[in-house]
Design an enzyme around this catalytic site. Structure first.
Site, short mmCIF file in Angstrom:
data_model
loop_
_atom_site.label_atom_id
_atom_site.label_comp_id
_atom_site.label_asym_id
_atom_site.label_seq_id
_atom_site.Cartn_x
_atom_site.Cartn_y
_atom_site.Cartn_z
N GLU A 22 0.98 12.02 -4.43
CA GLU A 22 0.15 11.12 -3.62
C GLU A 22 -0.39 11.83 -2.38
OE1 GLU A 22 1.75 8.98 -0.71
OE2 GLU A 22 3.86 9.39 -1.07
N LYS A 154 12.27 3.63 1.54
CA LYS A 154 12.29 4.02 2.96
C LYS A 154 13.13 3.03 3.76
CE LYS A 154 7.82 4.96 3.54
NZ LYS A 154 7.31 5.19 2.19
N1 PSU Z 1 7.06 8.80 1.31
C1 PSU Z 1 7.07 9.60 2.41
N2 PSU Z 1 6.09 9.41 3.35
C2 PSU Z 1 5.12 8.47 3.20
C3 PSU Z 1 5.11 7.64 2.03
C4 PSU Z 1 6.11 7.85 1.11
O1 PSU Z 1 7.95 10.45 2.57
O2 PSU Z 1 4.25 8.34 4.08
C5 PSU Z 1 4.01 6.59 1.85
C6 PSU Z 1 3.71 6.34 0.36
O3 PSU Z 1 2.35 6.60 0.14
C7 PSU Z 1 4.02 4.88 0.15
C8 PSU Z 1 3.68 4.33 1.49
O4 PSU Z 1 3.27 4.31 -0.91
O5 PSU Z 1 4.30 5.27 2.37
C9 PSU Z 1 4.16 2.88 1.69
O6 PSU Z 1 3.32 2.25 2.60
P1 PSU Z 1 3.36 0.64 2.74
O7 PSU Z 1 4.77 0.35 3.18
O8 PSU Z 1 2.33 0.29 3.78
O9 PSU Z 1 3.03 0.09 1.38
#
Ligand code: PSU
Ligand code: MN
Length: 296
Positions: A22, A154
């Site tokens: 990604e 996360k």
């Molecule tokens: N993993 C990481 N850093 C990131 C992400 C994932 O180590 O920045 C990103 C991914 O693209 C994931 C996004 O889809 O964070 C999630 O964002 P949100 O919570 O707004 O959906």
């Protein structure tokens, strides 16, 4: 509107191993110029495992599957964050679009790619339903035939709620040598996985069997090698600051990650880089095993 790089197209046509990467992690997960360096390191790790890397993003009116290193340079904080809902408008408006896991799942599965590597999956935000913020990564993963390799969910999110929602959506959470879902920066203390595997081959077989059921995607989780066990107070502080500054929606995750990188004197940044690269390497190895099984 989708452009697949020659190497990726040829490898897929031959049933060879491909891992999608990604670009939100590149543009919004790290401060420039670290993001591009992390993206290139993930690409190299996939290749060291013997698979072809296909970094995905929107550029110059196309959804590109297999960005070149030069093209990746254009993914900085000014890029749009592109989830599943954002792809079409971003392409038509010729904006630079950094795809999230959800956006990447959407495009990778359209191109016939079955493996994706990331740092940590998005999920249910803390305090749900105030705000009612659930990452589009979850429904995207539930409805596509892909295996996402991550260091769990996360930990700035509500990880137990995310695990419950993954079960509801029918998404297996397969622990690679771990009985619990890793907490991104921290290896232990998460909710249980739905099944544990010990080898790359077993992981590939589970993915293949699950895809054979005609269901959606799989989350395969790998604990970080170096576990940071003291970041929770920093996460709570960063989330409070986000709320106080009126940061919400797509901006929350990048805001919190950036604060953590600053406040931990770069420890979260180094841990995040290391786990993303390790996930890319593992995804490459599983993709190689899956392609071998397919061609046997
Ligand atoms: N993993 C990481 N850093 C990131 C992400 C994932 O180590 O920045 C990103 C991914 O693209 C994931 C996004 O889809 O964070 C999630 O964002 P949100 O919570 O707004 O959906
Ligand atoms: Mn969200």
């Amino acid at each position: 509107m989708i452009r697949v790089a020659d190497e990726v197209r040829e490898t897929l046509a031959a049933g060879g191993p491909v891992v999608a990467l990604e670009t939100t992690i590149v543009a919004h997960g790290f401060p420039a110029p670290d993001g591009v360096e992390v993206g290139l390191a993930c690409d190299a790790a996939v290749r060291e495992s013997g698979a072809v890397a296909a970094t995905i993003g929107v550029l110059d009116g196309e959804a590109v599957i297999g960005l070149t290193a030069g093209e990746l340079e254009r993914f900085d904080a000014s890029a749009r964050k592109v989830g599943p809902r954002d792809v079409a408008a971003c392409v038509v408006q010729r904006a630079v679009g950094a795809t999230t896991v959800g956006g990447t799942v959407t495009l990778a599965s359209a191109a016939g790619i079955s493996f994706i590597a990331t740092g940590g999956l998005g999920g249910v935000h803390r305090g749900y339903p105030f705000p009612a913020d659930v990452s589009a990564d979850l429904p995207a993963l539930a409805s596509a035939r892909v295996c996402v390799v991550s260091a769990g969910v996360k930990s700035l999110l509500d990880v137990p709620a995310t695990a419950e929602l993954l079960e509801t959506l029918g998404v297996p959470v397969i622990g690679f040598g771990t009985p619990t879902i890793p907490l991104f920066y921290t290896a232990l203390g998460g909710p249980p996985v739905s099944a544990q595997v010990e080898t790359v081959d077993e992981a590939a077989q589970v993915a293949d069997a699950h895809f054979g059921l005609g269901r959606g995607g799989i989350l395969l989780v790998r604990p970080p090698d170096e576990s940071l066990d003291d970041v929770e107070p920093l996460i709570a502080e960063a989330l409070d600051e986000a709320a106080a500054e009126g940061v919400h929606g797509q901006r929350v995750t990048p805001f919190v990650l950036a604060r953590l990188h600053e406040r931990s004197q770069g420890r979260t940044l180094r841990a995040n880089r290391a786990l993303a690269v390790a996930n890319a390497r593992l995804a490459g190895a599983i993709a190689v095993a899956a392609a071998r099984n397919l061609n046997d």
